[in-house]
Write a protein that holds these residues in place. Structure first.
Motif, PDB file in Angstrom:
ATOM      1  N   SER A  60      46.328  42.999 179.039  1.00 20.18           N
ATOM      2  CA  SER A  60      44.733  43.852 178.851  1.00 20.18           C
ATOM      3  C   SER A  60      44.094  43.044 178.116  1.00 20.18           C
ATOM      4  CB  SER A  60      45.036  44.719 179.072  1.00 20.18           C
ATOM      5  OG  SER A  60      46.026  45.589 179.601  1.00 20.18           O
TER       6      SER A  60
ATOM      7  N   ALA B  81      42.195  40.059 180.589  1.00 18.44           N
ATOM      8  CA  ALA B  81      41.631  40.675 181.577  1.00 18.44           C
ATOM      9  C   ALA B  81      39.970  41.027 180.624  1.00 18.44           C
ATOM     10  CB  ALA B  81      42.034  42.670 181.718  1.00 18.44           C
ATOM     11  N   ASP B  82      40.003  40.960 179.966  1.00 17.13           N
ATOM     12  CA  ASP B  82      38.985  42.258 178.978  1.00 17.13           C
ATOM     13  C   ASP B  82      38.339  40.457 179.170  1.00 17.13           C
ATOM     14  OD1 ASP B  82      39.294  44.462 179.154  1.00 17.13           O
ATOM     15  OD2 ASP B  82      40.292  44.407 177.019  1.00 17.13           O
TER      16      ASP B  82
ATOM     17  N   GLU C 242      36.288  39.128 181.828  1.00 17.17           N
ATOM     18  CA  GLU C 242      35.367  40.046 182.214  1.00 17.17           C
ATOM     19  C   GLU C 242      34.466  39.527 181.506  1.00 17.17           C
ATOM     20  OE1 GLU C 242      34.467  44.507 183.496  1.00 17.17           O
ATOM     21  OE2 GLU C 242      35.784  43.987 181.603  1.00 17.17           O
TER      22      GLU C 242
ATOM     23  N   LYS D 132      33.203  43.464 188.854  1.00 18.13           N
ATOM     24  CA  LYS D 132      33.854  44.467 188.584  1.00 18.13           C
ATOM     25  C   LYS D 132      34.527  44.386 188.359  1.00 18.13           C
ATOM     26  CE  LYS D 132      32.362  46.619 192.260  1.00 18.13           C
ATOM     27  NZ  LYS D 132      32.358  47.288 194.180  1.00 18.13           N
ATOM     28  N   ARG D 133      35.460  45.932 188.170  1.00 21.00           N
ATOM     29  CA  ARG D 133      36.987  45.913 188.027  1.00 21.00           C
ATOM     30  C   ARG D 133      37.651  46.904 189.158  1.00 21.00           C
ATOM     31  NH1 ARG D 133      39.451  45.978 182.336  1.00 21.00           N
ATOM     32  NH2 ARG D 133      38.754  44.591 180.591  1.00 21.00           N
ATOM     33  N   ASP D 134      39.255  45.846 189.495  1.00 23.34           N
ATOM     34  CA  ASP D 134      39.655  46.866 190.242  1.00 23.34           C
ATOM     35  C   ASP D 134      40.924  47.520 189.719  1.00 23.34           C
ATOM     36  OD1 ASP D 134      40.713  48.130 192.362  1.00 23.34           O
ATOM     37  OD2 ASP D 134      42.390  46.114 193.051  1.00 23.34           O
ATOM     38  N   ASP D 135      41.070  48.792 188.938  1.00 20.25           N
ATOM     39  CA  ASP D 135      41.878  49.737 188.071  1.00 20.25           C
ATOM     40  C   ASP D 135      42.207  50.747 188.085  1.00 20.25           C
ATOM     41  OD1 ASP D 135      42.753  50.807 185.732  1.00 20.25           O
ATOM     42  OD2 ASP D 135      40.918  49.980 184.245  1.00 20.25           O
TER      43      ASP D 135
ATOM     44  N   VAL E 119      44.846  45.832 186.394  1.00 21.20           N
ATOM     45  CA  VAL E 119      43.528  45.426 186.149  1.00 21.20           C
ATOM     46  C   VAL E 119      43.724  44.050 187.240  1.00 21.20           C
ATOM     47  CG1 VAL E 119      41.529  45.281 185.529  1.00 21.20           C
ATOM     48  CG2 VAL E 119      42.955  46.887 184.546  1.00 21.20           C
ATOM     49  N   SER E 120      42.354  44.352 188.798  1.00 25.21           N
ATOM     50  CA  SER E 120      41.840  42.745 188.253  1.00 25.21           C
ATOM     51  C   SER E 120      40.943  42.706 188.780  1.00 25.21           C
ATOM     52  CB  SER E 120      42.464  42.569 189.966  1.00 25.21           C
ATOM     53  OG  SER E 120      43.503  42.246 190.617  1.00 25.21           O
ATOM     54  N   VAL E 121      39.682  41.671 187.886  1.00 23.10           N
ATOM     55  CA  VAL E 121      38.627  41.084 187.826  1.00 23.10           C
ATOM     56  C   VAL E 121      38.138  40.575 188.418  1.00 23.10           C
ATOM     57  CG1 VAL E 121      37.101  40.861 185.682  1.00 23.10           C
ATOM     58  CG2 VAL E 121      39.537  41.403 185.248  1.00 23.10           C
TER      59      VAL E 121
END
Length: 544
Positions: A112, A115-116, A119, A136-139, A159-161
């Motif tokens: 996580s 991912a941050d 982004e 965008k995020r695909d969360d 999460v995909s960013v």
């Protein structure tokens, strides 16, 4: 003197010489031999003149000219930035997808936190270009799996960013090309969430490619007609979960996704003593038969011999041509001689960095995130280094007895560490990806409804197609072909702005494709023609 019709006859002597499958010199020789055997000197003259005239209309395929703006952007790709991105991703200790559900991780570690950071990087690039990227995020939550091979045992957040550089042409902005890598990592135990899993090569290297492409293309100032999407997915090591969700999202939302470039293990292994790695080559894997094909479509593919002409395979061929445009061989001269010694005139030709087309979906018995897009009907390929080193992949970090590169036994450093990644190699992979994205986003859309009307009972071949939506002024079409045994396109003929053409070449002997070309020479992916009975009926493009 005999007429041309007497020279060539009703059965087409010149056609039998296979002029259009040859270069001009071969065409001249073939025509002269065939006509000369019938009609002597006069026949040779007429045949030769027509051979040269006809051959001038079709040419062997030469690399497209490099676009100066794209070439300038590629120069901004930085091996130092690549290394910094990989090192930062390693700093999150263990990027296991499962770590998103852990509550006892050290601050700033785990998937996580990674991912941050990704982004934040995309947003930083966007700030630098005046907000040109939509980040965008695909969360989502992946349900628990069951069975002996399950790798997600409880509902798990993924999460995909991604960042979208929207196209500048309203008529073409819906078209998209995409680059991705996976930011999750693993060690020997795919369920381990706490022990180091640095994942430098697998797959921080691929994420670094996606990040560098985003950085340099967003900063380039180039107004691409189509949109470019830069992605980092999770869940690859647990079963392609992140890419599967994103591919299904793309299909559900109607993305006009023309190309997916998946980069996975593109670090260019640098293990001391390893002599088999080729730092000038990157493998590009592509499926030959579409994974999403129905049984009826599979039958049709087999009937027309299109087993090596899926959209993914045509994408791979396009990547090869892009590489030829932007990477060139270089010459290295011998160093200056010592005083009093003769100077060597030796010149070493260094091969250009280049893609090697691998005609299979992925490595033997293995898979990757491009497969998720293949199964949703999108053209997608995988980039992977020339030779993988399994001591530095899916391994706990340790030193233990093992096999050295020379085959002898000794102490081996295991683990996917940055010391075994070549940032300069990754930078070249990023340049090839960026050049491909930029070329395809600049080119017009793919010709629609490409087909061969009129059945199979003719040695000539008529091709017809429909104009892609947003076809720009100054763009043209190009017909390409190759022998049925050839791996890549070898010849082409410009069709201008016409949407049909008849060639004196038998469809039995060659494979055809049709592509769009803009005024600067940027080429779309070629489209394989299907028989007219199988061609879809598409609505006409909207009036401009």
């Amino acid at each position: 003197m005999p007429s041309a019709s007497q020279v060539f006859g009703s059965r087409g002597l010149f056609r039998r010489a296979r002029l259009l499958r040859s270069g001009p010199a071969r065409a001249w020789g073939a025509a002269v031999r065939v006509a000369g055997s019938r009609l002597g000197v006069a026949g040779c003259i007429l045949a030769g003149l027509l051979a040269l005239e006809t051959a001038a209309a079709q040419q062997p395929i030469a690399p497209a000219p490099a676009d100066p703006a794209i070439a300038a952007a590629l120069q901004q790709v930085s091996a130092e930035r690549v290394r910094a991105d990989i090192a930062k991703l390693m700093s999150f200790n263990n990027r296991s997808t499962l770590s998103s559900m852990e509550t006892d991780l050290a601050p700033g570690t785990g998937v996580s936190a990674a991912a941050d950071w990704i982004e934040a990087e995309f947003k930083r690039y966007s700030d630098a270009c005046g907000g040109c990227l939509e980040v965008k995020r695909d969360d989502f939550v992946e349900p628990a799996q069951t069975g002996a091979t399950a790798r997600i045992l409880k509902p798990t957040r993924l999460v995909s960013v991604y960042a979208v550089l929207h196209g500048a042409d309203p008529a073409q902005a819906a078209r998209r090309v995409l680059v991705t890598g996976h930011y999750d990592s693993r060690n020997t135990d795919v369920m381990n969430t706490h022990d180091p899993a640095p994942g430098a090569n697998d797959d921080a290297s691929g994420v670094a490619v996606s990040l560098e492409c985003a950085r340099v293309l967003s900063a380039s100032g180039i107004k691409f007609p189509a949109s470019v999407v830069f992605v980092a997915v999770a869940g690859e090591e647990q079963g392609l979960n992140g890419s599967r969700h994103l591919a299904r999202l793309a299909k559900a939302e109607g993305w006009q996704l023309e190309a997916v470039l998946n980069n996975d293990i593109v670090g260019g292994d640098t293990t001391p003593g390893e002599t088999m790695e080729d730092k000038t080559a990157v493998r590009v894997f592509s499926e030959g038969v579409p994974g999403a094909a129905t049984l009826d479509e599979l039958h049709q593919i087999q009937t027309v011999g299109a087993e090596s002409d899926s959209g993914s395979r045509e994408l791979a061929r396009a990547i090869l041509e892009v590489g030829n445009s932007y990477f060139k061989t270089t010459l290295e001269r011998a160093p200056a001689a010592a005083p009093g010694r003769a100077h060597s005139m030796l010149v070493l030709q260094l091969p250009a960095f280049h893609p090697v087309l691998e005609f299979r979906r992925d490595r033997y018995g293995r898979g990757g995130d491009h497969t998720s897009f293949n199964l949703e009907g999108f053209a997608a390929v995988r980039f992977t280094e020339w030779r993988e080193n399994f001591d530095h992949q899916h391994q706990n970090v340790r030193v233990a007895e093992g096999k050295l590169p020379d085959g002898s036994a000794g102490q081996v450093q295991y683990g996917d560490l940055i010391q075994y990644v070549d940032p300069a190699y990754v930078a070249n992979v990023a340049r090839l990806n960026a050049a491909t994205l930029a070329t395809l986003a600049s080119a017009p859309g793919l010709p629609r409804n490409v087909h061969i009307p009129g059945g199979s009972g003719d040695n000539d071949t008529k091709l017809a197609w429909e104009t892609p939506i947003g076809f720009p002024a100054g763009a043209t079409y190009e017909v390409v072909w190759r022998d049925t045994s050839a791996p890549t396109w070898t010849n082409s003929q410009n069709a201008g702005t016409a949407t049909s053409i008849t060639l004196h070449i038998s469809k039995d002997d060659v494979v055809f494709g049709v592509r769009s070309v803009d005024g600067a020479g940027n080429r779309s992916i070629a489209v394989y023609p299907m028989p007219v009975r199988a061609a879809a009926t598409l609505p006409p493009p909207p009036a401009k």
